[in-house]
Design an enzyme around this catalytic site. Sequence first.
Site, PDB file in Angstrom:
ATOM      1  N   ASP A  19       9.232  89.024 -56.522  1.00  0.00           N
ATOM      2  CA  ASP A  19       9.757  89.564 -55.268  1.00  0.00           C
ATOM      3  C   ASP A  19       8.619  89.635 -54.254  1.00  0.00           C
ATOM      4  O   ASP A  19       7.628  90.337 -54.462  1.00  0.00           O
ATOM      5  CB  ASP A  19      10.344  90.952 -55.518  1.00  0.00           C
ATOM      6  CG  ASP A  19      11.186  91.464 -54.362  1.00  0.00           C
ATOM      7  OD1 ASP A  19      11.371  90.720 -53.382  1.00  0.00           O
ATOM      8  OD2 ASP A  19      11.652  92.610 -54.432  1.00  0.00           O
ATOM      9  N   ASP A 113      13.162  85.262 -50.598  1.00  0.00           N
ATOM     10  CA  ASP A 113      11.952  85.986 -50.998  1.00  0.00           C
ATOM     11  C   ASP A 113      11.970  86.523 -52.423  1.00  0.00           C
ATOM     12  O   ASP A 113      11.076  87.275 -52.801  1.00  0.00           O
ATOM     13  CB  ASP A 113      11.677  87.135 -50.030  1.00  0.00           C
ATOM     14  CG  ASP A 113      12.788  88.171 -50.011  1.00  0.00           C
ATOM     15  OD1 ASP A 113      13.896  87.862 -50.477  1.00  0.00           O
ATOM     16  OD2 ASP A 113      12.550  89.286 -49.524  1.00  0.00           O
ATOM     17  N   GLU A 114      12.955  86.151 -53.241  1.00  0.00           N
ATOM     18  CA  GLU A 114      12.940  86.621 -54.625  1.00  0.00           C
ATOM     19  C   GLU A 114      13.681  85.649 -55.537  1.00  0.00           C
ATOM     20  O   GLU A 114      14.582  84.926 -55.103  1.00  0.00           O
ATOM     21  CB  GLU A 114      13.521  88.025 -54.753  1.00  0.00           C
ATOM     22  CG  GLU A 114      14.960  88.160 -54.313  1.00  0.00           C
ATOM     23  CD  GLU A 114      15.497  89.558 -54.548  1.00  0.00           C
ATOM     24  OE1 GLU A 114      15.194  90.166 -55.588  1.00  0.00           O
ATOM     25  OE2 GLU A 114      16.245  90.044 -53.674  1.00  0.00           O
TER      26      GLU A 114
END
Length: 370
Positions: A19, A113-114
């Site tokens: 993350d 983003d993860e």
Amino acid sequence: MENDQFQHSSPTRKIIHVDMDAFYASVEQLDHPEWRGKPLVVGGNAARGVVAAASYEARKYGIHSAMSSVLAARKYPQLIFAKPRFDRYKELSLQIREIFYEYTDLVEPLSLDEAFLDVTENKMGLKSAILIARQIREKIKIKTGLNASAGVSYNKFLAKTASDLNKPNGQAVILPDEAESFLEKLPIGKFFGIGKVTAEKMQKLGIHNGKDLKEYSLQFLTKKFGKSGLHYFNIVRGIHLSEVQPHRIRKSLSAENTFEKDLITLAELEENLHPIFKEVVRRLEKSGIKGRTVTLKLKFADFTLQTRSKTLDQYPNEDAIWNLALELLHQETIPKPVRLLGLGLSNLNITEEHEHFGEQLKIPFDSLVK
């Protein structure tokens, strides 16, 4: 909690959740050195809009994503508002994903983003998932200049939970023999997948942590929370059987735009709906996807939401989609000024997606934030 006991030889899976830390805000601070160390948000402005991401400096003032930008500006009047740059975020996201694929092809992106990674069998032949997570974070820092946090465990739920434990720029592991005792102590609001409303409902029942949740039977939880009851019953016992899925199921394809000035007349709505329609068509052509259900989304000035849909027997072409969008717009009177317009297709002709990130991106039009 970070150690290499995870290197046991059982067939237990080794899952990593990576993350990025305050991704959008961190990218803006990376590209604008003068903003580093200062409270910053991406999205909105002091007069209107919604915060898409907040830097850690801004979070110290109680500012967070999904907060109205007006409230954020009140909390810290010198707050920096950065306009979203989705092309830049995607560029860096792809660089980060290339690092993931150095280790495994079992990568399930959740957003830009993860992502989840299954490294049980990995390309490097490494036995330690903890070491892999550390290497990935180091490579991300070297390649992009950005910090990432990671969680390691034997299933996705626990890996996701672990990635939040030592944020920012840290990692943690939840080992199989630690899971149940760890979850018993975890506040109910910290359980991944239990949102604010559900947490409040649980707290009214006297469920404040995992230990409290564990005391309730499957029958009770199913009665109170429906199908989710089984999920809650399992996760508090460390049971989560969902595998890392490298190809995520796409249920819809859509685009939307939030306007700085509310739209009032039908002429304004038609004019601003057309570029959204063209963006949907562009995404359809790029992906080869078709859909039989066209949905128009309207969010009004008072933040109430309305959707209008129509399903066809055949997949509509470009002209038919536009005509349907107009038909839905004119279907009934627009009762209030409109702040957001969206258009989407569902009932798609595919079961798997290959070229998409799995989340709906807003169109970065100039009218999004100014």
